[in-house]
Design a protein around this motif. Structure first.
Motif, mmCIF file in Angstrom:
data_model
loop_
_atom_site.group_PDB
_atom_site.id
_atom_site.type_symbol
_atom_site.label_atom_id
_atom_site.label_comp_id
_atom_site.label_asym_id
_atom_site.label_seq_id
_atom_site.Cartn_x
_atom_site.Cartn_y
_atom_site.Cartn_z
ATOM 1 N N GLY A 154 0.816 -1.212 0.000
ATOM 2 C CA GLY A 154 0.000 0.000 0.000
ATOM 3 C C GLY A 154 0.849 1.261 0.000
ATOM 4 O O GLY A 154 0.587 2.207 -0.746
ATOM 5 N N ILE A 155 1.863 1.277 0.821
ATOM 6 C CA ILE A 155 2.765 2.435 0.861
ATOM 7 C C ILE A 155 3.499 2.582 -0.464
ATOM 8 O O ILE A 155 3.625 3.686 -1.006
ATOM 9 N N TRP A 156 3.981 1.461 -1.010
ATOM 10 C CA TRP A 156 4.709 1.508 -2.272
ATOM 11 C C TRP A 156 3.827 2.028 -3.411
ATOM 12 O O TRP A 156 4.253 2.869 -4.203
ATOM 13 N N PHE A 157 2.600 1.547 -3.506
ATOM 14 C CA PHE A 157 1.680 2.016 -4.546
ATOM 15 C C PHE A 157 1.333 3.491 -4.351
ATOM 16 O O PHE A 157 1.204 4.234 -5.321
ATOM 17 N N ASN A 158 1.188 3.941 -3.114
ATOM 18 C CA ASN A 158 0.887 5.337 -2.838
ATOM 19 C C ASN A 158 2.030 6.238 -3.297
ATOM 20 O O ASN A 158 1.801 7.278 -3.908
ATOM 21 N N ILE A 159 3.264 5.847 -3.016
ATOM 22 C CA ILE A 159 4.428 6.627 -3.446
ATOM 23 C C ILE A 159 4.500 6.663 -4.968
ATOM 24 O O ILE A 159 4.747 7.711 -5.562
ATOM 25 N N SER A 160 4.268 5.537 -5.606
ATOM 26 C CA SER A 160 4.303 5.465 -7.064
ATOM 27 C C SER A 160 3.223 6.359 -7.680
ATOM 28 O O SER A 160 3.478 7.076 -8.642
ATOM 29 N N ASP A 161 2.020 6.330 -7.125
ATOM 30 C CA ASP A 161 0.934 7.158 -7.646
ATOM 31 C C ASP A 161 1.216 8.646 -7.443
ATOM 32 O O ASP A 161 0.878 9.459 -8.296
ATOM 33 N N ARG A 162 1.832 8.998 -6.333
ATOM 34 C CA ARG A 162 2.171 10.409 -6.107
ATOM 35 C C ARG A 162 3.208 10.893 -7.106
ATOM 36 O O ARG A 162 3.145 12.025 -7.575
#
Length: 137
Positions: free
Chosen positions: A23-31
């Motif tokens: 979840g954290i990794w996907f959030n960083i990627s989306d940002r």
């Protein structure tokens, strides 16, 4: 010795930790993607404004390494306040975004956070020149 109940709790905890990490990794990627899209949009708006400026004054405003991350105003007086505003704003980026022009042509230089090969942007170091010609290497 670990009982069956403890083993189930450990597996559940491991699954939760893995989900949180993803979840954290996907959030960083989306940002990072959102940041790139915003920057490209801001650069396009400025580029179109520069083309309108050239149509009216037959030249681009002179500038040498103008930092576009600060609040700028493009008016009939170039990059200073005036009565007719072509562009007002700033580029939202943590990396340098600069404008250079010799009146005949201009270059906007910036860096994206990631590559966009599906859109033809193979690199992260990008330039925009007159008529919104975007190249990234």
């Amino acid at each position: 010795m670990v009982t069956n109940i403890q083993r189930i709790y450990l597996y559940a905890l491991a699954i939760v930790v893995i989900l949180v990490v993803f979840g954290i990794w996907f959030n960083i990627s989306d940002r990072a993607k959102l940041s790139d899209v915003r920057l490209l949009s801001d650069v396009r708006k400025l580029s179109y404004s520069l083309e309108r400026y050239k149509q009216e004054f037959s030249r681009y405003p002179i500038g040498e390494r103008v930092d576009l991350r600060t609040d700028i105003v493009l008016s009939e007086n170039g990059f200073s306040r005036g009565t007719r505003v072509f562009y007002s704003g700033r580029m939202r980026s943590h990396r340098a975004v600069t404008y250079q022009s010799d009146e005949k042509t201009y270059t906007i230089i910036f860096t994206l956070r990631q590559r966009w090969p599906d859109q033809g942007l193979e690199g992260t170091k990008c330039t925009v020149t007159q008529f919104y010609r975007l190249t990234c290497t």
